[in-house]
Design a protein around this motif. Structure first.
Motif, PDB file in Angstrom:
ATOM      1  N   GLY A  32       0.744  -1.152   0.003  1.00 13.31           N
ATOM      2  CA  GLY A  32       0.106  -0.077   0.070  1.00 13.31           C
ATOM      3  C   GLY A  32       0.902   1.374   0.077  1.00 13.31           C
ATOM      4  N   LEU A  33       1.970   1.016   0.767  1.00 11.38           N
ATOM      5  CA  LEU A  33       2.647   2.370   0.754  1.00 11.38           C
ATOM      6  C   LEU A  33       3.494   2.791  -0.483  1.00 11.38           C
ATOM      7  CD1 LEU A  33       3.767   4.974   2.683  1.00 11.38           C
ATOM      8  CD2 LEU A  33       5.246   3.544   3.785  1.00 11.38           C
ATOM      9  N   ALA A  34       4.052   1.637  -0.904  1.00 14.84           N
ATOM     10  CA  ALA A  34       4.884   1.639  -2.211  1.00 14.84           C
ATOM     11  C   ALA A  34       3.903   2.177  -3.519  1.00 14.84           C
ATOM     12  CB  ALA A  34       5.374   0.235  -2.485  1.00 14.84           C
ATOM     13  N   TYR A  35       2.721   1.939  -3.126  1.00 17.41           N
ATOM     14  CA  TYR A  35       1.730   2.390  -4.536  1.00 17.41           C
ATOM     15  C   TYR A  35       1.584   3.591  -4.297  1.00 17.41           C
ATOM     16  CZ  TYR A  35       0.816  -2.049  -6.613  1.00 17.41           C
ATOM     17  OH  TYR A  35       0.787  -3.616  -6.945  1.00 17.41           O
ATOM     18  N   ILE A  36       1.347   4.325  -2.977  1.00 14.88           N
ATOM     19  CA  ILE A  36       1.358   5.548  -2.782  1.00 14.88           C
ATOM     20  C   ILE A  36       2.411   6.400  -3.415  1.00 14.88           C
ATOM     21  CG2 ILE A  36       1.344   7.686  -1.123  1.00 14.88           C
ATOM     22  CD1 ILE A  36      -0.120   5.801   0.819  1.00 14.88           C
ATOM     23  N   PHE A  37       3.596   5.944  -3.418  1.00 14.48           N
ATOM     24  CA  PHE A  37       4.746   6.583  -3.922  1.00 14.48           C
ATOM     25  C   PHE A  37       4.965   6.510  -5.469  1.00 14.48           C
ATOM     26  CE2 PHE A  37       6.949   5.549   0.622  1.00 14.48           C
ATOM     27  CZ  PHE A  37       6.327   6.610   0.955  1.00 14.48           C
TER      28      PHE A  37
END
Length: 595
Positions: free
Chosen positions: A428-433
């Motif tokens: 999830g965090l990687a997709y935000i970035f």
């Protein structure tokens, strides 16, 4: 004989020309088919690059920069390890992961042994009950534990004063471990049941002939034969317990773990740099466990030869009785936990007013999303099941059946194994970035991000879920395709039938049970997951599992339990539909074979 008599007649010339033209057409078809296969393989590789590799590189890069985007090397990691409150979370997570892994594998091994190696009654019922936790979010177990062992818990208060009560200190590591064992236990049982079902009766007969004790037979025959299954079960349980967010969020109290640290850094403090740093630390142990598991699997050899004799459990009164009691106790604890969550959602005020009511299912009185969030989750799970199944099965077919670009197919297979080691919070965090950046800086140039439009939509939620559960589904499809004889493709190629026709007319119908299983797996897991979507869902698209977290944060625990029950009921309903569909397919197949 004149020279003109040696010239082929016009009919013969026409026949030869026709044959040459047909050959040219076949070659053209083969060439176009070959390019189509290469193009599909390239698209599959591009899909994994965009959804796995590039987002992970983004989160790694963010962990090496400051809040202004300037490269600072390992400064963030130094800050993390020099902050005791954060540093302790790493060891807390390791402790939770290892303790939950050991308990889950031990209990799962005992349960699986009872199902496969004893003659106890009610095996099918025991298995159905043991699998129930798979269809509920991990938060359900934590919420139920609060109702049982919390400050006003049923057991803490001695069943409303009828019995002496006792407090086990549910808020902290004890509660997290109990919740994680309930969550991981079905996974261990599934893996170990398969491992224990593969047994050669001749080895046990030889052990009996040599007058070995039951304990000696267990340690020298049973355990060595299932050691790789134990390793796989340990890897799965450790990964789930180490990376889970739901249980520590609800019953963790002041006992911080990496998963809750990421949530606090990103949601609470908007500190994406430290959130990236913690994400990489959360990722490292799971990747190491994955590598060790793959090394162990490569050393595995066939357990059954062509001359193997299936092991048939023999009735043993004392063993069967003890195993029956053990399984009954395990199933009682599972039913008690899930039943408590159901009961809590249908009583007025626990534990003061136990009269039945359905008011907690009226979500209009509480925040969190309500029924729109539930239907959003159903839609998301449905899209994940359909799109994910298509992508996974086609990818597996290209890797297993298309004999072109060997190096590319091997790379795709390796990349398809990586998502199993990726925690949902990290995805999830990687997709935000990656998806939330309007443009990338590349060699001093500003390159627009063509995928930026996906951020904040249902599409990115579906993609995140597909990747989160990609590996298990890919392995399921690969296994089903490997069981098909390679002659199907050989004969089709010799007859000039394109591979895509063979795929649609042969592979899909033969592997239909596996296709349905993949779709069911995607749907159920997309319904119950929290970690993969909690950073990605937009305010306009609330989700049911996230609503449970929000309701629990707001103190409306009964409504959170009600939403959890809805999720669980939906997942079980889909599982029942899957069972009916596979039974129908199996019945028709058997009837067709008898003709």
């Amino acid at each position: 004989m004149s020279e003109t008599s040696l010239t082929p007649p016009p009919a013969a010339l026409s026949s030869e020309a026709t044959a040459q033209l047909a050959t040219q057409r076949v070659r053209q078809n083969i060439t176009s088919e070959d390019w189509l296969a290469r193009g599909l393989i390239a698209l599959t590789g591009l899909w994994l690059i965009v959804t796995v590799a590039l987002p992970l590189l983004q989160i790694l890069w963010r962990s090496l920069t400051n809040s202004a985007g300037e490269f600072v090397g390992f400064e963030n990691y130094i800050t993390y390890f020099s902050t005791p409150a954060l540093f302790n979370s790493f060891f807390n997570s390791l402790y939770i992961g290892l303790a939950s892994m050991v308990i889950s594998v031990v209990l799962g091994f005992g349960f699986a042994y009872a199902i496969t190696r004893t003659a106890i009654a009610g095996k099918s019922i025991f298995m159905v009950i043991a699998m129930l936790p798979l269809y509920a979010p991990s938060l359900v177990h934590a919420i139920a534990l609060i109702y049982l062992f919390g400050n006003q818990g049923l057991i803490t208060k001695g069943f409303f004063g009828v019995l002496p009560g006792f407090d086990i200190g549910i808020y902290g590591p004890t509660g997290i471990i109990i919740g994680m064992v309930l969550f991981c236990f079905p996974q261990a049982v599934l893996i170990l049941t398969v491992a224990l079902s593969l047994a050669d009766a001749r080895l046990y007969e030889a052990s009996t002939a040599l007058r070995s004790s039951p304990f000696r037979t267990f340690t020298s025959v049973t355990l060595p034969s299932v050691r790789y299954g134990i390793i796989s079960a340990a890897f799965v349980c450790f990964t789930l317990a180490f990376t889970d967010f739901g249980v520590p969020k609800v019953v963790g109290g002041s006992f911080n773990v990496l998963a809750t640290d990421i949530y606090k850094q990103v949601i609470g403090q908007q500190n994406f740099v430290m959130g990236s740093t913690v994400s990489i630390l959360l990722l490292l142990p799971t990747v190491l466990a994955f590598i060790l598991d793959r090394i162990a699997q490569q050393r595995q050899v066939a357990l059954l030869s062509a001359r193997a004799v299936p092991l048939q459990p023999k009735p043993t009164r004392l063993l069967d009785l003890s195993m029956f009691i053990f399984c009954a106790l395990i199933c009682f604890m599972i039913l008690a936990t899930l039943g408590t969550a159901v009961l809590a959602s249908t009583v007025n005020v626990w534990p003061y007013d136990m009269s039945l009511t359905m008011r907690h299912y009226d979500f209009s009185r509480v925040s969190g999303g309500g029924y729109p969030a539930y239907w959003n989750s159903v839609r998301m799970a449905f899209y994940t099941a359909i799109i994910g199944t298509v992508i996974v099965f086609i990818s597996a077919y290209l890797v297993e059946k298309i004999k072109r670009l060997e190096w590319a197919r091997s790379t795709i297979y390796f990349a398809s194994m990586l998502p199993v080691a990726l925690p949902g919070l990290v995805i999830g965090l990687a997709y935000i970035f990656f998806f939330n950046i309007p443009a990338f800086n590349f060699l001093g140039m500003r390159v627009p991000n063509p995928l930026n439009g996906l951020y904040g939509t249902m599409a990115i939620l579906v993609i995140a879920n597909i990747i989160h559960f990609y590996t298990v589904c890919f392995l399921t499809a690969s296994t089903a395709l490997k069981q098909m004889d390679a002659e199907f493709e050989t004969v089709s190629a010799s007859m000039g039938v394109p591979f895509y026709q063979t795929f649609w007319r042969v592979s899909v119908p033969v592997c239909l049970p596996a296709v349905l299983e993949i779709a069911m797996y995607f749907f159920v897991n997309a319904m119950v997951t929290v970690s993969a979507v909690i950073f990605l869902y937009p305010p306009a698209l609330p989700l049911a599992a996230v609503a449970v977290v929000n309701m629990d944060d707001a103190g409306v625990t009964a409504s959170a339990a009600a939403m959890s029950v809805l999720i669980m009921a939906t997942s079980i309903g889909v599982r029942v539909l899957y069972g009916v569909a596979t039974w129908s397919i199996r019945t028709r197949t058997q009837a067709w074979r008898k003709r």
